[in-house]
Scaffold this motif. Structure first.
Motif, PDB file in Angstrom:
ATOM      1  N   UNK A   1       0.811  -1.215   0.000  1.00 40.29           N
ATOM      2  CA  UNK A   1       0.000   0.000   0.000  1.00 40.29           C
ATOM      3  C   UNK A   1       0.850   1.273   0.000  1.00 40.29           C
ATOM      4  N   UNK A   2       2.057   1.197   0.582  1.00 38.16           N
ATOM      5  CA  UNK A   2       2.879   2.396   0.750  1.00 38.16           C
ATOM      6  C   UNK A   2       4.229   2.357   0.045  1.00 38.16           C
ATOM      7  N   UNK A   3       4.487   1.332  -0.758  1.00 41.16           N
ATOM      8  CA  UNK A   3       5.828   1.201  -1.314  1.00 41.16           C
ATOM      9  C   UNK A   3       5.835   0.539  -2.690  1.00 41.16           C
ATOM     10  N   UNK A   4       6.806   0.943  -3.491  1.00 43.43           N
ATOM     11  CA  UNK A   4       7.063   0.318  -4.789  1.00 43.43           C
ATOM     12  C   UNK A   4       8.503  -0.155  -4.807  1.00 43.43           C
ATOM     13  N   UNK A   5       8.745  -1.283  -5.435  1.00 45.10           N
ATOM     14  CA  UNK A   5      10.100  -1.825  -5.566  1.00 45.10           C
ATOM     15  C   UNK A   5      10.651  -1.421  -6.927  1.00 45.10           C
ATOM     16  N   UNK A   6      11.894  -0.930  -6.940  1.00 42.23           N
ATOM     17  CA  UNK A   6      12.529  -0.495  -8.169  1.00 42.23           C
ATOM     18  C   UNK A   6      13.477  -1.547  -8.703  1.00 42.23           C
ATOM     19  N   UNK A   7      13.466  -1.727 -10.026  1.00 34.34           N
ATOM     20  CA  UNK A   7      14.317  -2.740 -10.651  1.00 34.34           C
ATOM     21  C   UNK A   7      14.660  -2.312 -12.071  1.00 34.34           C
ATOM     22  N   UNK A   8      15.700  -2.911 -12.630  1.00 39.30           N
ATOM     23  CA  UNK A   8      16.088  -2.648 -14.010  1.00 39.30           C
ATOM     24  C   UNK A   8      15.234  -3.523 -14.926  1.00 39.30           C
ATOM     25  N   UNK A   9      14.576  -2.929 -15.924  1.00 41.09           N
ATOM     26  CA  UNK A   9      13.749  -3.722 -16.826  1.00 41.09           C
ATOM     27  C   UNK A   9      14.565  -4.570 -17.800  1.00 41.09           C
ATOM     28  N   UNK A  10      15.868  -4.324 -17.905  1.00 36.87           N
ATOM     29  CA  UNK A  10      16.712  -5.075 -18.827  1.00 36.87           C
ATOM     30  C   UNK A  10      17.319  -6.300 -18.138  1.00 36.87           C
TER      31      UNK A  10
ATOM     32  N   UNK B   1       6.878   7.743   1.443  1.00 36.61           N
ATOM     33  CA  UNK B   1       7.604   8.621   2.360  1.00 36.61           C
ATOM     34  C   UNK B   1       8.598   9.462   1.553  1.00 36.61           C
ATOM     35  N   UNK B   2       9.202  10.458   2.182  1.00 39.59           N
ATOM     36  CA  UNK B   2      10.158  11.308   1.454  1.00 39.59           C
ATOM     37  C   UNK B   2      11.542  10.697   1.299  1.00 39.59           C
ATOM     38  N   UNK B   3      11.628   9.365   1.370  1.00 44.28           N
ATOM     39  CA  UNK B   3      12.925   8.704   1.264  1.00 44.28           C
ATOM     40  C   UNK B   3      12.924   7.650   0.161  1.00 44.28           C
ATOM     41  N   UNK B   4      14.127   7.293  -0.259  1.00 40.73           N
ATOM     42  CA  UNK B   4      14.355   6.174  -1.172  1.00 40.73           C
ATOM     43  C   UNK B   4      15.258   5.209  -0.417  1.00 40.73           C
ATOM     44  N   UNK B   5      14.883   3.948  -0.375  1.00 40.49           N
ATOM     45  CA  UNK B   5      15.702   2.918   0.275  1.00 40.49           C
ATOM     46  C   UNK B   5      16.449   2.175  -0.820  1.00 40.49           C
ATOM     47  N   UNK B   6      17.758   2.293  -0.830  1.00 42.76           N
ATOM     48  CA  UNK B   6      18.588   1.658  -1.847  1.00 42.76           C
ATOM     49  C   UNK B   6      19.236   0.408  -1.272  1.00 42.76           C
ATOM     50  N   UNK B   7      19.331  -0.630  -2.079  1.00 44.24           N
ATOM     51  CA  UNK B   7      19.947  -1.879  -1.650  1.00 44.24           C
ATOM     52  C   UNK B   7      21.465  -1.727  -1.592  1.00 44.24           C
ATOM     53  N   UNK B   8      22.052  -2.162  -0.489  1.00 44.93           N
ATOM     54  CA  UNK B   8      23.505  -2.018  -0.334  1.00 44.93           C
ATOM     55  C   UNK B   8      24.267  -2.732  -1.438  1.00 44.93           C
ATOM     56  N   UNK B   9      23.739  -3.840  -1.932  1.00 40.67           N
ATOM     57  CA  UNK B   9      24.413  -4.579  -2.994  1.00 40.67           C
ATOM     58  C   UNK B   9      24.435  -3.859  -4.327  1.00 40.67           C
ATOM     59  N   UNK B  10      23.644  -2.796  -4.471  1.00 45.78           N
ATOM     60  CA  UNK B  10      23.620  -2.055  -5.738  1.00 45.78           C
ATOM     61  C   UNK B  10      24.644  -0.915  -5.760  1.00 45.78           C
TER      62      UNK B  10
ATOM     63  N   UNK C   1      16.959  -2.591  -7.291  1.00 47.93           N
ATOM     64  CA  UNK C   1      17.690  -1.378  -6.946  1.00 47.93           C
ATOM     65  C   UNK C   1      17.296  -0.873  -5.563  1.00 47.93           C
ATOM     66  N   UNK C   2      15.995  -0.928  -5.258  1.00 52.00           N
ATOM     67  CA  UNK C   2      15.560  -0.425  -3.968  1.00 52.00           C
ATOM     68  C   UNK C   2      14.063  -0.301  -3.875  1.00 52.00           C
TER      69      UNK C   2
END
Length: 126
Positions: A67-76, A87-96, A81-82
């Protein structure tokens, strides 16, 4: 002001995150497990305004995971990614993050520990 760089496996999605990283943590919630295919993920948050998508692919593709979040990924290449929350933040994966940035970013807590496997602590014990 510290600046961190990173991106996906194929390099199409790239980012630059500036400022102080917040809430570096490991998460074992069911959504993170399903999102990654792993038992845990490591995240760090930045202000949305401090994250700039610099690769030829622009911003990552998004999948609304809750309800409150979307997951980001590369379409290729499919790299995660995160999470881009409402919220006013972006959570990025440390492995990226690029290896030059990664050593300074270290989880300080572990969220949803009841969701991790029972053997988890045994492999981390000294």
């Amino acid at each position: 002001m510290p600046t961190f760089h990173g991106g996906c496996l194929c390099g199409r999605i790239r980012f630059r995150a500036s400022g102080t990283p917040r809430f570096p943590h490991t998460c074992s919630c069911h959504l993170c497990q399903r999102h990654s295919g792993s038992l845990t993920l490591c995240w760090v948050e930045f202000d949305k305004m401090a994250v700039h998508w610099t690769g030829e692919g622009g911003a990552p593709s998004l999948y609304r995971s809750s309800e409150h979040s979307s997951r980001g990924f590369c379409p290729v290449c499919g790299s995660s990614i995160g999470a881009i929350d409402d919220a006013p933040t972006v959570a990025l994966l440390l492995g990226s993050f690029d290896r030059k940035s990664a050593p300074t970013l270290r989880p300080q807590s572990h969220s949803f520990t009841p969701s991790r496997p029972r053997w988890w602590g045994a492999i981390l014990a000294p």
